[in-house]
Design a protein around this motif. Structure first.
Motif, PDB file in Angstrom:
ATOM      1  N   MET A   1       0.822  -1.211   0.000  1.00  0.00           N
ATOM      2  CA  MET A   1       0.000   0.000   0.000  1.00  0.00           C
ATOM      3  C   MET A   1       0.854   1.258   0.000  1.00  0.00           C
ATOM      4  SD  MET A   1      -3.127  -0.857  -0.246  1.00  0.00           S
ATOM      5  CE  MET A   1      -3.893   0.695   0.171  1.00  0.00           C
ATOM      6  N   GLU A   2       1.989   1.176   0.678  1.00  0.00           N
ATOM      7  CA  GLU A   2       2.872   2.344   0.720  1.00  0.00           C
ATOM      8  C   GLU A   2       3.383   2.683  -0.685  1.00  0.00           C
ATOM      9  OE1 GLU A   2       7.124   3.758   2.739  1.00  0.00           O
ATOM     10  OE2 GLU A   2       6.152   1.875   3.350  1.00  0.00           O
ATOM     11  N   PHE A   3       3.713   1.625  -1.470  1.00  0.00           N
ATOM     12  CA  PHE A   3       4.214   1.867  -2.825  1.00  0.00           C
ATOM     13  C   PHE A   3       3.125   2.487  -3.693  1.00  0.00           C
ATOM     14  CE2 PHE A   3       4.836   0.295  -7.211  1.00  0.00           C
ATOM     15  CZ  PHE A   3       6.022   0.954  -7.492  1.00  0.00           C
ATOM     16  N   ILE A   4       1.892   2.002  -3.560  1.00  0.00           N
ATOM     17  CA  ILE A   4       0.772   2.577  -4.330  1.00  0.00           C
ATOM     18  C   ILE A   4       0.621   4.045  -4.003  1.00  0.00           C
ATOM     19  CG2 ILE A   4      -1.701   2.467  -4.718  1.00  0.00           C
ATOM     20  CD1 ILE A   4      -0.970  -0.238  -5.436  1.00  0.00           C
ATOM     21  N   GLY A   5       0.777   4.366  -2.718  1.00  0.00           N
ATOM     22  CA  GLY A   5       0.688   5.771  -2.314  1.00  0.00           C
ATOM     23  C   GLY A   5       1.782   6.608  -2.947  1.00  0.00           C
ATOM     24  N   GLU A   6       2.977   6.031  -3.087  1.00  0.00           N
ATOM     25  CA  GLU A   6       4.083   6.759  -3.723  1.00  0.00           C
ATOM     26  C   GLU A   6       3.788   7.002  -5.205  1.00  0.00           C
ATOM     27  OE1 GLU A   6       7.461   4.348  -2.982  1.00  0.00           O
ATOM     28  OE2 GLU A   6       7.713   5.011  -0.896  1.00  0.00           O
ATOM     29  N   VAL A   7       3.199   6.004  -5.850  1.00  0.00           N
ATOM     30  CA  VAL A   7       2.850   6.161  -7.268  1.00  0.00           C
ATOM     31  C   VAL A   7       1.786   7.241  -7.425  1.00  0.00           C
ATOM     32  CG1 VAL A   7       1.810   5.032  -9.273  1.00  0.00           C
ATOM     33  CG2 VAL A   7       3.456   3.787  -7.848  1.00  0.00           C
ATOM     34  N   ILE A   8       0.767   7.214  -6.559  1.00  0.00           N
ATOM     35  CA  ILE A   8      -0.280   8.239  -6.612  1.00  0.00           C
ATOM     36  C   ILE A   8       0.324   9.612  -6.348  1.00  0.00           C
ATOM     37  CG2 ILE A   8      -2.378   9.076  -5.476  1.00  0.00           C
ATOM     38  CD1 ILE A   8      -3.137   6.152  -4.983  1.00  0.00           C
ATOM     39  N   GLY A   9       1.274   9.657  -5.409  1.00  0.00           N
ATOM     40  CA  GLY A   9       1.942  10.919  -5.108  1.00  0.00           C
ATOM     41  C   GLY A   9       2.726  11.443  -6.303  1.00  0.00           C
ATOM     42  N   TRP A  10       3.327  10.531  -7.064  1.00  0.00           N
ATOM     43  CA  TRP A  10       4.070  10.949  -8.264  1.00  0.00           C
ATOM     44  C   TRP A  10       3.129  11.579  -9.286  1.00  0.00           C
ATOM     45  CZ3 TRP A  10       4.204  10.240 -13.481  1.00  0.00           C
ATOM     46  CH2 TRP A  10       5.387  10.599 -14.141  1.00  0.00           C
ATOM     47  N   PHE A  11       1.994  10.946  -9.504  1.00  0.00           N
ATOM     48  CA  PHE A  11       1.031  11.495 -10.453  1.00  0.00           C
ATOM     49  C   PHE A  11       0.402  12.789  -9.941  1.00  0.00           C
ATOM     50  CE2 PHE A  11       0.981   7.167 -12.303  1.00  0.00           C
ATOM     51  CZ  PHE A  11       1.066   7.499 -13.647  1.00  0.00           C
ATOM     52  N   ALA A  12       0.282  12.924  -8.617  1.00  0.00           N
ATOM     53  CA  ALA A  12      -0.341  14.119  -8.041  1.00  0.00           C
ATOM     54  C   ALA A  12       0.625  15.295  -7.966  1.00  0.00           C
ATOM     55  CB  ALA A  12      -0.892  13.804  -6.646  1.00  0.00           C
ATOM     56  N   ARG A 195      14.166   5.329  -8.317  1.00  0.00           N
ATOM     57  CA  ARG A 195      12.842   5.883  -8.019  1.00  0.00           C
ATOM     58  C   ARG A 195      11.822   4.897  -8.590  1.00  0.00           C
ATOM     59  NH1 ARG A 195      14.994  11.101  -9.816  1.00  0.00           N
ATOM     60  NH2 ARG A 195      13.713  10.896 -11.692  1.00  0.00           N
ATOM     61  N   HIS A 196      11.484   3.915  -7.801  1.00  0.00           N
ATOM     62  CA  HIS A 196      10.649   2.823  -8.289  1.00  0.00           C
ATOM     63  C   HIS A 196       9.245   3.282  -8.651  1.00  0.00           C
ATOM     64  CE1 HIS A 196      13.913   0.184  -7.209  1.00  0.00           C
ATOM     65  NE2 HIS A 196      13.834   0.553  -5.925  1.00  0.00           N
ATOM     66  N   GLU A 197       8.752   4.284  -7.954  1.00  0.00           N
ATOM     67  CA  GLU A 197       7.421   4.795  -8.287  1.00  0.00           C
ATOM     68  C   GLU A 197       7.420   5.442  -9.671  1.00  0.00           C
ATOM     69  OE1 GLU A 197       9.635   8.191  -6.439  1.00  0.00           O
ATOM     70  OE2 GLU A 197       9.416   6.045  -6.060  1.00  0.00           O
ATOM     71  N   GLU A 198       8.530   6.049 -10.058  1.00  0.00           N
ATOM     72  CA  GLU A 198       8.629   6.650 -11.391  1.00  0.00           C
ATOM     73  C   GLU A 198       8.712   5.567 -12.468  1.00  0.00           C
ATOM     74  OE1 GLU A 198      11.752   9.488 -13.827  1.00  0.00           O
ATOM     75  OE2 GLU A 198      11.259  10.005 -11.743  1.00  0.00           O
ATOM     76  N   VAL A 199       9.432   4.492 -12.169  1.00  0.00           N
ATOM     77  CA  VAL A 199       9.502   3.370 -13.105  1.00  0.00           C
ATOM     78  C   VAL A 199       8.108   2.796 -13.337  1.00  0.00           C
ATOM     79  CG1 VAL A 199      10.404   1.041 -13.475  1.00  0.00           C
ATOM     80  CG2 VAL A 199      11.861   2.786 -12.421  1.00  0.00           C
ATOM     81  N   PHE A 200       7.364   2.596 -12.254  1.00  0.00           N
ATOM     82  CA  PHE A 200       6.017   2.052 -12.367  1.00  0.00           C
ATOM     83  C   PHE A 200       5.111   3.015 -13.128  1.00  0.00           C
ATOM     84  CE2 PHE A 200       1.685   1.282 -11.017  1.00  0.00           C
ATOM     85  CZ  PHE A 200       1.588  -0.098 -11.033  1.00  0.00           C
ATOM     86  N   ALA A 201       5.235   4.300 -12.845  1.00  0.00           N
ATOM     87  CA  ALA A 201       4.407   5.303 -13.536  1.00  0.00           C
ATOM     88  C   ALA A 201       4.698   5.301 -15.031  1.00  0.00           C
ATOM     89  CB  ALA A 201       4.658   6.689 -12.935  1.00  0.00           C
ATOM     90  N   GLY A 202       5.979   5.208 -15.405  1.00  0.00           N
ATOM     91  CA  GLY A 202       6.335   5.175 -16.814  1.00  0.00           C
ATOM     92  C   GLY A 202       5.768   3.950 -17.507  1.00  0.00           C
ATOM     93  N   ALA A 203       5.880   2.785 -16.859  1.00  0.00           N
ATOM     94  CA  ALA A 203       5.337   1.552 -17.434  1.00  0.00           C
ATOM     95  C   ALA A 203       3.815   1.644 -17.562  1.00  0.00           C
ATOM     96  CB  ALA A 203       5.723   0.360 -16.564  1.00  0.00           C
TER      97      ALA A 203
END
Length: 246
Positions: A1-12, A195-203
């Motif tokens: 859940m923490e990682f999902i929050g980081e991804v949402i934070g990247w998009f926000a 920055r794993h959240e950025e990698v996930f966002a790009g994918a």
């Protein structure tokens, strides 16, 4: 859940949507990397496949030659093209342009095979009775191609265009490995900086763009097919009734 929050934070984060590294700018770069080689592939692949399907000459050689692009990995083509294109362009201060040309060549090799194969098969599989009926009406070869073969082959041809478009959009991400822009930049830079959240966002952005491309070309395929061909049916030729026996 923490990682999902980081991804949402990247998009926000407003920084993710502004500047040269923002999503809109990267989207524009990704579309250029995809659309240009796709258009070139259409110019090369469609006429070649249609010509071979219409004439029946050199089909095996043309299709097998075109399919070399499927046999060689896109990353290998990208690296080889980059090393061949890089020296003269880098000497002229055009390293980014060298990367874009190399990516375009790799995407071109990827897009041509489905275009050639589908256009060839679409034309070659048209019912011979329909072609003979057209010729019997006095049509020339070009008229038969335009009025009979192409309308009936449109669904399969457009399926090849859709396949090529989706493959190019998804694979253009590799261009970031040699220094292009696009959504692949988020993946490459994110891995380099952990920055794993950025990698996930790009994918995720690449996946969403690929899905949007699939839906767009699927809708175009459904709309462009002649009414009698939609739903997988082909119009039947009116046959002259047999004369009654005396």
């Amino acid at each position: 859940m923490e990682f999902i929050g980081e991804v949402i934070g990247w998009f926000a984060d407003p920084a993710s949507w502004s500047g040269n590294d923002g999503v809109p700018a990267r989207l524009g770069e990704h579309l250029v990397l995809s659309v240009v080689p796709l258009l070139l592939a259409l110019v090369v692949g469609l006429p070649l496949g249609i010509l071979v399907g219409h004439t029946g000459r050199g089909a095996a050689a043309v299709v097998n030659l075109a399919n070399i692009g499927r046999a060689v990995p896109s990353l290998a083509i990208l690296i080889i093209a980059f090393q061949l294109v890089l020296p003269p362009l880098v000497a002229a201060g055009l390293r980014r342009e060298a990367a874009e040309v190399a990516t375009g060549l790799a995407m071109l090799a990827l897009a041509v095979p489905p275009l050639v194969t589908n256009s060839y098969v679409g034309i070659a599989d048209v019912d011979r009775d329909l072609i003979e009926a057209g010729r019997g009406m006095g049509m020339s070869g070009a008229q038969v191609l335009r009025a009979v073969e192409l309308p009936l082959a449109i669904p399969l041809i457009l399926a090849g265009v859709r396949t090529a478009a989706v493959q190019v959009v998804a694979t253009a991400t590799l261009g970031a490995v040699v220094g292009t822009g696009g959504f692949g930049r988020y993946i490459v830079d994110g891995i380099a900086q952990r920055r794993h959240e950025e990698v996930f966002a790009g994918a995720l952005l690449v996946a969403l763009l690929s899905i949007a491309t699939e839906l767009l070309f699927g809708a175009l395929q459904a709309r462009a097919a002649p009414r009698g061909v939609r739903g997988g049916t082909r119009p039947e030729v009116d046959r002259v009734p047999e004369p009654a026996a005396i």
